[in-house]
Design a protein around this motif. Structure first.
Motif, PDB file in Angstrom:
ATOM      1  N   GLN A  36       1.172 -13.143   9.437  1.00 52.41           N
ATOM      2  CA  GLN A  36       1.536 -11.569   8.359  1.00 52.41           C
ATOM      3  C   GLN A  36       2.921 -12.102   8.089  1.00 52.41           C
ATOM      4  N   VAL A  37       3.543 -12.548   7.093  1.00 53.27           N
ATOM      5  CA  VAL A  37       4.412 -11.876   7.200  1.00 53.27           C
ATOM      6  C   VAL A  37       5.091 -10.358   6.808  1.00 53.27           C
ATOM      7  N   ILE A  38       5.414  -9.441   7.962  1.00 54.04           N
ATOM      8  CA  ILE A  38       5.574  -8.075   7.417  1.00 54.04           C
ATOM      9  C   ILE A  38       6.962  -7.914   7.641  1.00 54.04           C
ATOM     10  N   THR A  39       7.853  -6.684   7.347  1.00 58.87           N
ATOM     11  CA  THR A  39       9.120  -5.969   7.809  1.00 58.87           C
ATOM     12  C   THR A  39       8.788  -5.034   8.450  1.00 58.87           C
ATOM     13  N   ASP A  40       8.994  -4.443   9.489  1.00 57.83           N
ATOM     14  CA  ASP A  40       8.875  -3.774  10.892  1.00 57.83           C
ATOM     15  C   ASP A  40      10.293  -2.722  10.807  1.00 57.83           C
ATOM     16  N   GLN A  41      10.331  -1.136  10.076  1.00 59.29           N
ATOM     17  CA  GLN A  41      11.367  -0.901  10.254  1.00 59.29           C
ATOM     18  C   GLN A  41      13.223  -1.525  10.025  1.00 59.29           C
ATOM     19  N   ASP A  42      12.705  -2.467   8.847  1.00 61.07           N
ATOM     20  CA  ASP A  42      13.929  -3.077   8.832  1.00 61.07           C
ATOM     21  C   ASP A  42      13.596  -4.458   9.191  1.00 61.07           C
ATOM     22  N   ILE A  43      12.525  -4.916  10.219  1.00 62.20           N
ATOM     23  CA  ILE A  43      13.302  -5.891  10.702  1.00 62.20           C
ATOM     24  C   ILE A  43      12.195  -7.180   9.730  1.00 62.20           C
ATOM     25  N   LEU A  44      12.311  -8.139   9.607  1.00 64.36           N
ATOM     26  CA  LEU A  44      11.922  -8.983   8.726  1.00 64.36           C
ATOM     27  C   LEU A  44      11.075 -10.035   9.817  1.00 64.36           C
ATOM     28  N   GLY A  45      10.324 -10.089   9.744  1.00 63.52           N
ATOM     29  CA  GLY A  45       9.468 -11.732  10.784  1.00 63.52           C
ATOM     30  C   GLY A  45       7.620 -11.535  10.670  1.00 63.52           C
TER      31      GLY A  45
END
Length: 648
Positions: A36-45
Motif C-alpha cells: 500500500q503506497v501511503i504517506t505517514d506524517q509527510d513520509i512517503l513509502g
C-alpha cells in the motif's frame, strides 16, 4: 518492531480487520494486505502486509535492497500477519517476500495481494497504486442499478485477448489498443456484453489465465492496470457490460505463487488427497480456512470496486460442489457425513454470492456448472447456491451432438432437440457456445456441421437461429461470428482473412442481421426464464425433423412463431397451427440468398384459415426453407414487412 511501527500505530492493521480476516469475513482485504503506497506524517513509502502464519521470518526484498532482506524484516503483529513500512519506496519498485520456512529453508514469493506484476517470465510483484485513473462511466454505473438482466437482451461475446487479434510481428495488442478496435466491432455485431477469459496474472500463456499466480494483479501481458481500466471504461461508455472469468477453485504450483506459501500447505489443504488437482496439475484452495475465504471474496469485491466489472463467470463450479467430480485420485474423497458433497466449497459459494449481491445488487454471477445440482441460480435464502445465472451445458452438449448427425439420421434422435424444454425454466440459463466447445480437437462450430460446403453454412445458420430463439440468455465464442473454419488456435489470432471469402462474408452479414433482429424482438428475451415465454406448436415431427414453437413477450399479442427445419428438404404449402386469425408476416428467414441461402422464403403476407391444426384454433400454409429457420409474426397496422429484412 521497527521504530516507525513503534511510533505509528495507525499504519498497523486494526484489531477489527485482523479479527474479520481470521473469521473469513474481511471482504476488502486488498485495502489491508499487499503493498500500500501511503504517506505517514509527510513520509512517503509503502506498507507491506502478508499472511504467513508458519514462517519463522519474513522480509521484503527487491532491487532497493539488493534482494537482501536483513534490513527489511517484517513484524509478526498478530497470528501470522506480518507487516513493515518502508519509507521512500515508489510506484514501479519490484519486490518479493523472503520467507524462512519452519524447516529453515529460504523461499521467495510474489505478493498474493499485489496490484501488478512483472512481465513474464519475470515473477516479481510491482508496487502500484490503482487510484490514478479518472473514470468516465458514471452514467453506466448509475443506470446499471436499474438494469434488469432477466427481462433484457443478454448476448455475450466471449474472447481471449491474446488471440483475438495480433500485430503483424506476432506481439499482443494492449488493453487500450483492443479497446479501440474490439468494442466498436462488438457493438456492430449486436452484442450486449463482453466476457473476457481470465486477465489475472499467470505464468504460462497457454493456460489462458486459468492457472493464476496474481489474483489481484491484472496481467502485464497487455499493459498496465490503468490500461485495463480504460478498456472497461470505454465498454461502459458505449453501453457494453464486462464479465470476467474467475477461478476460485484451484491455482498453479509455480514456485513464486500461492503453493506452499510459507513452507507449509497454507492456501491449499494439508492433506495431499484434498490439495491435489491431478487433472490440471494444480492445488485446490482450502475453503476450510477462513483466511482463504477472506482472500477469495476480497478478490471478487476488488474487481468490482477497482475495475468496475459487471460480474463473473465462475469457472468449474461442479468441482467446487463435489469432492470427486472428474477426480483421478486413487480413492474417493468423502465429507464428514460420508457424502460426496464439498461442504466447505458449497458454504464458500453461498457466502461469496451473498456478499457480492449485498454490495453489488446488479452483479452477474454466472456458474459454469455441468451437473444436475438443483437451484444453482436461486438465492441462498430459498435453498439455492446464490448465483443468478447458470450455463446450460446439457443443452449445448445435446444440440451439438444432434447437429453433427447426418440429416437423414436426425429423425432418430429428435428428442435431443426437444428434451431441453423439460428443464429450461428450472434455472436462469445462459446458452453457451464457449471456447470449451471449440478447442482440443472438438472443431469449430462450422466444421462440426455435416454435409457439403453449402450445407455446412446452412446448418450453422440454422444452429445459430435456433440458439437465439430458444429460451435463455446467449454467449458465443469469438470467431464464430464469421464462421471460423478451424478450431480455436490460442497461439494465433483469429482467421480474419476468411472475411474475404464470399461464404464467410455472407455468414457474417447474417450474424449481424439476426443479432440486431433479436435485439428488437422482446418476445425472444423478455420471458426467457419462465414457462409463459414458450409454447410448443409441434415438437413431435421427427419424420421431417421439424419443430415449431411460440416465443412470447410480456405484452398481449407480442409473440412470434419459430419454425426450424433440420433437413435439406424444401416444403411448399406446409401447414402449421397458429393461435389467432388474420394475416402473418415472415419477419426472418435464414435461407435468404444474401445470407448464402437458396432463397426459399415467404415474401407475401400469409392468410390464416379457420382450420384447427397442431392443437391451435387456426392454421396457415407456408414455404419451409431447407436447413433453415423461419420466424413469423401477426400482421398489424404498425407491423409492416419493410420494418424487417425484405425491403431494402
Amino acid at each position: 518492531m521497527s521504530q516507525l511501527l513503534e511510533n505509528k500505530q495507525d499504519i498497523l492493521p486494526s484489531e477489527e480487520d485482523i479479527y474479520l480476516f481470521h473469521e473469513g469475513t474481511l471482504y476488502e482485504g486488498y485495502k489491508l494486505f499487499g503493498a500500500q503506497v501511503i504517506t505517514d506524517q509527510d513520509i512517503l513509502g509503502v506498507r507491506f502486509t502478508v499472511w504467513a502464519p508458519n514462517a519463522k521470518h519474513v522480509s521484503v526484498v527487491g532491487d532497493f535492497n539488493q534482494w537482501n532482506g536483513i534490513n527489511h524484516r517484517m513484524t509478526n503483529v498478530h497470528s501470522g500477519i506480518w507487516t513493515l513500512f518502508i519509507p521512500n519506496l515508489v510506484e514501479g519498485d519490484i519486490y518479493k517476500y523472503e520467507i524462512v520456512t519452519p524447516t529453515n529453508q529460504t523461499i521467495l514469493k510474489a505478493d498474493p495481494y499485489a496490484f501488478f506484476s512483472e512481465l513474464r517470465p519475470n515473477t516479481a510483484s510491482v508496487v502500484y497504486s490503482l487510484d490514478h485513473y479518472e473514470w468516465h462511466d458514471q452514467k453506466w454505473i448509475r443506470d446499471r442499478k436499474k438494469y434488469d438482466s432477466y427481462h433484457s437482451t443478454m448476448l455475450t461475446y466471449e474472447c481471449h485477448l491474446g488471440s483475438w487479434k495480433k500485430k503483424d510481428n506476432g506481439e499482443f495488442y494492449s488493453y487500450r489498443e483492443d479497446a479501440d478496435q474490439m468494442i466498436d466491432y462488438v457493438l456492430k455485431h449486436g452484442f450486449t456484453h463482453i466476457e473476457i477469459m481470465p486477465v489475472m496474472e499467470h505464468p504460462y500463456d497457454r493456460s489462458w489465465g486459468y492457472q493464476i499466480t496474481g489474483y489481484f494483479s491484472v496481467t502485464s501481458r497487455y499493459g498496465k492496470p490503468e490500461d485495463f481500466m480504460y478498456f472497461i471504461d470505454q465498454c461502459h461508455q458505449k453501453g457494453i457490460g464486462v464479465i470476467l472469468d474467475w477461478v476460485p477453485l484451484h491455482f498453479c504450483k509455480d514456485a513464486h505463487g500461492l503453493g506452499q506459501f510459507d513452507g507449509t500447505a497454507l492456501y491449499e489443504p494439508e492433506d495431499p488427497m484434498r490439495s491435489e488437482r491431478p487433472l490440471w496439475g494444480t492445488y485446490n484452495f482450502d475453503f476450510h480456512k477462513p483466511e482463504v475465504v477472506s482472500f477469495l471474496i476480497s478478490n471478487a469485491i476488488f474487481w468490482m470496486d477497482k475495475y468496475h466489472i459487471d460480474g463473473f463467470r465462475i469457472d468449474a463450479v461442479s468441482y467446487l460442489i463435489y469432492l470427486n467430480h472428474d477426480h483421478t485420485l486413487p480413492s474417493a474423497l468423502k465429507n464428514k457425513y460420508g457424502g460426496d458433497e464439498n461442504l466447505e466449497g458449497i458454504a464458500f459459494i453461498k457466502q461469496l454470492n451473498e456478499v457480492v449481491f449485498k454490495n453489488y445488487p446488479h452483479a452477474l454471477m454466472i456458474a459454469e456448472e455441468a451437473t444436475d445440482w438443483p437451484l444453482v441460480s436461486y438465492p441462498t435464502d430459498k435453498g439455492g447456491l446464490g448465483f443468478n445465472y447458470k450455463w446450460n451445458m446439457g443443452w449445448v452438449n445435446d444440440l451439438l451432438r444432434y447437429m453433427q448427425l447426418d440429416t437423414q439420421d436426425r429423425r432418430h434422435h429428435h428428442n435431443m432437440l426437444t428434451f431441453s424444454m423439460y428443464y429450461a425454466f428450472s434455472e436462469n440459463y445462459i446458452l453457451p457456445f464457449s471456447h470449451d466447445e471449440l478447442v482440443y480437437g472438438k472443431r469449430s462450430l462450422l466444421n462440426k456441421m455435416p454435409g457439403d460446403y453449402w450445407q455446412k453454412f446452412a446448418n450453422l445458420r440454422l444452429l445459430y437461429a435456433y440458439f437465439l430463439t430458444h429460451p435463455g440468455k446467449k454467449l458465443i465464442f469469438m470467431g464464430s461470428e464469421f464462421a471460423q473454419f478451424d478450431e480455436w488456435k490460442d497461439i494465433a489470432q483469429l482467421d480474419w482473412n476468411l472475411l474475404n471469402f464470399e461464404s464467410h462474408h455472407k455468414f457474417n452479414q447474417f450474424f449481424i442481421t439476426i443479432n440486431h433482429f433479436y435485439q428488437k424482438m422482446p418476445c425472444l428475451w423478455k420471458l426467457d426464464h419462465i414457462s409463459e415465454g414458450f409454447e410448443w406448436i409441434d415438437p413431435h415431427n421427427n419424420e421431417q425433423s421439424i419443430i415449431i414453437f411460440i416465443r412470447r413477450g410480456k405484452r398481449k399479442g407480442d409473440y412470434c412463431i419459430v419454425l426450424c427445419n433440420f433437413t435439406e428438404t424444401v416444403y411448399h404449402n406446409f401447414r402449421i397451427g397458429v393461435p389467432s386469425f388474420g394475416k402473418y408476416l415472415e419477419v426472418f428467414n435464414t435461407d435468404l440468398e444474401e445470407f448464402g441461402g437458396s432463397g426459399q422464403y415467404n415474401a407475401e403476407s400469409i392468410r390464416v384459415e379457420k382450420e384447427p391444426y397442431h392443437n391451435q384454433p387456426y392454421s396457415m400454409e407456408v414455404t419451409v426453407p431447407p436447413l433453415g429457420v423461419s420466424i413469423f409474426m401477426k400482421q398489424t397496422k404498425r407491423r409492416r414487412r419493410e420494418d424487417f429484412i425484405y425491403d431494402k
